[in-house]
Write a protein that holds these residues in place. Structure first.
Motif, PDB file in Angstrom:
ATOM      1  N   SER A  38      36.826  32.684  41.427  1.00 41.92           N
ATOM      2  CA  SER A  38      37.805  32.355  40.511  1.00 41.92           C
ATOM      3  C   SER A  38      36.726  31.556  39.332  1.00 41.92           C
ATOM      4  O   SER A  38      37.621  31.138  38.319  1.00 41.92           O
ATOM      5  N   GLY A  39      35.629  31.246  39.481  1.00 45.10           N
ATOM      6  CA  GLY A  39      34.765  30.673  38.669  1.00 45.10           C
ATOM      7  C   GLY A  39      34.634  29.204  38.977  1.00 45.10           C
ATOM      8  O   GLY A  39      33.908  28.536  38.403  1.00 45.10           O
ATOM      9  N   GLY A  40      35.442  28.575  39.910  1.00 49.03           N
ATOM     10  CA  GLY A  40      35.081  27.323  40.648  1.00 49.03           C
ATOM     11  C   GLY A  40      34.088  27.179  41.224  1.00 49.03           C
ATOM     12  O   GLY A  40      33.265  28.169  41.434  1.00 49.03           O
ATOM     13  N   ALA A  41      33.707  26.060  41.724  1.00 48.37           N
ATOM     14  CA  ALA A  41      32.481  25.735  42.335  1.00 48.37           C
ATOM     15  C   ALA A  41      32.333  26.233  43.600  1.00 48.37           C
ATOM     16  O   ALA A  41      31.224  26.710  44.116  1.00 48.37           O
ATOM     17  N   ASP A  42      33.263  26.494  44.614  1.00 50.55           N
ATOM     18  CA  ASP A  42      33.327  26.921  45.813  1.00 50.55           C
ATOM     19  C   ASP A  42      33.182  28.348  45.708  1.00 50.55           C
ATOM     20  O   ASP A  42      32.164  28.788  46.614  1.00 50.55           O
ATOM     21  N   GLY A  62      28.697  42.226  45.681  1.00 46.96           N
ATOM     22  CA  GLY A  62      29.512  42.428  44.724  1.00 46.96           C
ATOM     23  C   GLY A  62      30.537  41.178  44.289  1.00 46.96           C
ATOM     24  O   GLY A  62      30.660  40.216  45.329  1.00 46.96           O
ATOM     25  N   ALA A  63      31.394  41.251  43.326  1.00 48.28           N
ATOM     26  CA  ALA A  63      32.399  40.210  43.443  1.00 48.28           C
ATOM     27  C   ALA A  63      33.745  40.765  42.279  1.00 48.28           C
ATOM     28  O   ALA A  63      33.561  41.733  41.851  1.00 48.28           O
ATOM     29  N   VAL A  64      34.738  40.140  42.610  1.00 47.16           N
ATOM     30  CA  VAL A  64      35.947  40.346  42.065  1.00 47.16           C
ATOM     31  C   VAL A  64      36.500  39.234  41.349  1.00 47.16           C
ATOM     32  O   VAL A  64      36.626  38.058  42.038  1.00 47.16           O
ATOM     33  N   VAL A  65      36.795  39.131  40.132  1.00 46.01           N
ATOM     34  CA  VAL A  65      37.548  37.950  39.459  1.00 46.01           C
ATOM     35  C   VAL A  65      38.965  38.238  39.054  1.00 46.01           C
ATOM     36  O   VAL A  65      39.128  39.381  38.594  1.00 46.01           O
ATOM     37  N   VAL A  66      39.816  37.649  39.665  1.00 42.94           N
ATOM     38  CA  VAL A  66      41.041  37.802  39.581  1.00 42.94           C
ATOM     39  C   VAL A  66      41.778  36.843  38.258  1.00 42.94           C
ATOM     40  O   VAL A  66      41.618  35.359  38.562  1.00 42.94           O
ATOM     41  N   ASP A  67      42.215  37.435  37.578  1.00 41.20           N
ATOM     42  CA  ASP A  67      42.821  36.393  36.288  1.00 41.20           C
ATOM     43  C   ASP A  67      44.504  36.505  36.169  1.00 41.20           C
ATOM     44  O   ASP A  67      44.995  37.740  36.177  1.00 41.20           O
ATOM     45  N   HIS A  68      44.907  35.160  36.904  1.00 45.76           N
ATOM     46  CA  HIS A  68      46.280  35.082  36.979  1.00 45.76           C
ATOM     47  C   HIS A  68      47.322  35.179  35.481  1.00 45.76           C
ATOM     48  O   HIS A  68      48.469  35.487  35.748  1.00 45.76           O
ATOM     49  N   GLY A  69      46.537  35.094  34.483  1.00 46.38           N
ATOM     50  CA  GLY A  69      47.049  34.786  33.346  1.00 46.38           C
ATOM     51  C   GLY A  69      48.132  33.687  33.277  1.00 46.38           C
ATOM     52  O   GLY A  69      49.087  33.694  32.541  1.00 46.38           O
ATOM     53  N   LEU A  70      48.006  32.722  34.167  1.00 44.40           N
ATOM     54  CA  LEU A  70      48.969  31.472  34.115  1.00 44.40           C
ATOM     55  C   LEU A  70      48.790  30.491  33.433  1.00 44.40           C
ATOM     56  O   LEU A  70      49.337  29.476  33.103  1.00 44.40           O
ATOM     57  N   SER A  74      43.057  31.837  30.280  1.00 43.89           N
ATOM     58  CA  SER A  74      42.584  32.322  31.441  1.00 43.89           C
ATOM     59  C   SER A  74      41.605  33.721  31.298  1.00 43.89           C
ATOM     60  O   SER A  74      40.674  33.669  32.137  1.00 43.89           O
ATOM     61  N   ALA A  75      41.910  34.351  30.312  1.00 36.07           N
ATOM     62  CA  ALA A  75      40.893  35.397  30.212  1.00 36.07           C
ATOM     63  C   ALA A  75      39.414  35.199  30.033  1.00 36.07           C
ATOM     64  O   ALA A  75      38.444  35.592  30.310  1.00 36.07           O
ATOM     65  N   GLU A  76      39.333  33.886  29.026  1.00 30.32           N
ATOM     66  CA  GLU A  76      38.021  33.209  28.766  1.00 30.32           C
ATOM     67  C   GLU A  76      37.253  32.784  29.977  1.00 30.32           C
ATOM     68  O   GLU A  76      36.125  32.781  30.009  1.00 30.32           O
ATOM     69  N   VAL A  77      37.945  32.140  30.879  1.00 28.12           N
ATOM     70  CA  VAL A  77      37.412  31.583  32.117  1.00 28.12           C
ATOM     71  C   VAL A  77      36.917  32.704  33.114  1.00 28.12           C
ATOM     72  O   VAL A  77      35.957  32.679  33.560  1.00 28.12           O
ATOM     73  N   THR A  97      43.277  41.774  35.965  1.00 32.04           N
ATOM     74  CA  THR A  97      44.090  40.953  35.527  1.00 32.04           C
ATOM     75  C   THR A  97      45.392  41.382  36.138  1.00 32.04           C
ATOM     76  O   THR A  97      45.698  42.602  36.218  1.00 32.04           O
ATOM     77  N   VAL A  98      46.218  40.272  36.813  1.00 28.96           N
ATOM     78  CA  VAL A  98      47.415  40.417  37.499  1.00 28.96           C
ATOM     79  C   VAL A  98      48.627  39.884  36.826  1.00 28.96           C
ATOM     80  O   VAL A  98      48.553  38.989  36.184  1.00 28.96           O
ATOM     81  N   GLU A  99      49.787  40.240  37.190  1.00 29.40           N
ATOM     82  CA  GLU A  99      50.907  39.687  36.571  1.00 29.40           C
ATOM     83  C   GLU A  99      51.529  39.145  37.712  1.00 29.40           C
ATOM     84  O   GLU A  99      52.072  39.652  38.955  1.00 29.40           O
ATOM     85  N   VAL A 100      52.039  37.799  37.494  1.00 26.89           N
ATOM     86  CA  VAL A 100      52.518  37.046  38.478  1.00 26.89           C
ATOM     87  C   VAL A 100      54.030  36.995  38.183  1.00 26.89           C
ATOM     88  O   VAL A 100      54.587  36.345  37.438  1.00 26.89           O
ATOM     89  N   PRO A 101      54.851  37.610  39.143  1.00 29.41           N
ATOM     90  CA  PRO A 101      56.311  37.700  38.884  1.00 29.41           C
ATOM     91  C   PRO A 101      57.198  36.213  39.392  1.00 29.41           C
ATOM     92  O   PRO A 101      56.438  35.491  40.088  1.00 29.41           O
ATOM     93  N   SER A 102      58.056  35.940  38.789  1.00 34.07           N
ATOM     94  CA  SER A 102      58.907  34.662  38.998  1.00 34.07           C
ATOM     95  C   SER A 102      59.558  35.176  40.339  1.00 34.07           C
ATOM     96  O   SER A 102      60.426  36.111  40.556  1.00 34.07           O
ATOM     97  N   THR A 103      59.639  34.277  41.380  1.00 36.85           N
ATOM     98  CA  THR A 103      60.102  34.924  42.529  1.00 36.85           C
ATOM     99  C   THR A 103      60.860  33.512  43.375  1.00 36.85           C
ATOM    100  O   THR A 103      60.446  32.255  42.828  1.00 36.85           O
TER     101      THR A 103
END
Length: 356
Positions: A38-42, A62-70, A74-77, A97-103
């Motif tokens: 996520s870019g956080g310390a952990d 390798g690595a995967v960064v998921v941008d939730h766009g919330l 967030s894109a810069e992070v 980049t993912v789209e988080v739907p309203s549920t």
């Protein structure tokens, strides 16, 4: 002769934890593993630790960064995280980049579902043997407290598993302060998620208020004690789940001509009565889940158990997720099947069509 810089002890511990997790998961030497970052310390500390195995040749990281766009920016992070991951030598580094739907389940659950969907896809596309998650002992302690606040059972109080499928959590024994040490030692600049301090979120209040209060009131070591509790309960829950699965297969049958997805499941009343409550409730829950229902609450399971007393109503009892359970009366037939006196019958109820 130039001396090699002394290895920070926490860094050494972190490497051993990752190596042990991969070995226990039987990840073959040289396989690709991905760090969910996520870019956080952990997660940055986990990435720095995994990068060591690129150098040693034990595994490829390798690595995967998921941008939730919330959140704004967030894109810069995500891009800042990507740059640091590349500088560590991880390859590939993928930003998704993912789209988080309203549920109805809420934004946190929806974001989690979208995140794991992206991680599943990344692992499948790259052929990764494992995905490493950066949850720490502090996260686990918070999870246990949240479960306690909801009145949850053994499985929930056991917290997050160290391993589930391809997902591994090697840092569960580490404190959050230790991941921050690793970031400082590695020259990394972690992102600090503002939602972690948002008092509107329950988990944030547990982190910022509840755990510190417990530490101040009861003394230090509360987080470690909660983590230890989760490990003990995880073992108990795994054993009980294994026993329940065997009993479920023994007691379960289907109404003749009826499939589980549109018919009825039968469970022997005598067989259920013979089980201790911890197994009986798990067996009932397994039937509900097989029919497509949600994990029933403790109260709903108790209501279903009351049918076994053969006093009062024969049901049906709604156990959640559009599934009901009732006691079959003598001589009556289940839909599409023979009389099944002596069984509890679980049915998936047909959904009512929306009124026009």
């Amino acid at each position: 002769m130039t001396r090699k810089p002394r290895l920070h002890p926490t860094v050494g511990t972190a490497r051993n934890l990752v190596r042990s997790a991969l070995e226990e998961a039987q990840v073959a030497s040289g396989s690709l593993v991905l760090v969910a970052c996520s870019g956080g310390a952990d997660s940055l500390a986990l990435a720095a630790t995994a990068a060591h195995f690129n150098v040693s040749g034990e595994f490829r990281a390798g690595a995967v960064v998921v941008d939730h766009g919330l959140q704004a920016g967030s894109a810069e992070v995500a891009e800042a995280a990507r740059r640091q991951l590349v500088s560590l030598g991880l390859d590939p580094v993928d930003v998704r980049t993912v789209e988080v739907p309203s549920t109805r389940t809420g934004p946190e659950a929806a974001a989690r579902s979208a995140r794991y969907g992206a991680l599943d896809a990344a692992a499948a596309e790259t052929g990764a043997a494992a995905v490493l998650l950066g949850h720490t002992l502090d996260d686990q302690a918070e999870q246990v407290l949240l479960g306690l606040s909801r009145g949850s059972g053994t499985r929930s109080l056991s917290g997050m598993p160290a391993r589930r499928g391809i997902y591994l959590r090697p840092f569960l024994p580490l404190r959050r302060t230790e991941t921050e040490e690793i970031c400082r030692f590695s020259g990394l600049d972690p992102w600090h998620d503002p939602t972690n301090a948002d008092p509107a979120l329950t988990r944030s209040r547990v982190r910022a208020q509840v755990l510190p209060y417990l530490e101040d009131t009861l003394g230090p070591g509360i987080a470690e004690a909660l983590y230890r509790t989760s490990r003990i309960l995880a073992q108990d829950a795994a054993y009980l789940d294994e026993l329940a699965a065997a009993e479920y297969e023994r007691l379960r049958s289907t109404a003749e001509g009826a499939a589980a997805d549109d018919g009825a499941l039968l469970l022997s009343e005598d067989g259920l009565r013979a089980l201790p409550p911890a197994l009986r409730q798990r067996v009932l829950a397994l039937a509900v889940v097989e029919l497509g229902g949600a994990q029933p609450s403790f109260e709903r399971l108790l209501a279903a158990e009351n049918l076994l007393r053969r006093t009062g109503s024969a049901g049906p009892v709604q156990v959640g997720g559009n599934v009901s359970v009732y006691r079959q009366v003598r001589g009556a037939r289940v839909p599409h099947g023979d009389p099944s006196y002596g069984n509890l019958v679980l049915r998936k109820n047909p959904r009512k069509s929306a009124s026009k």
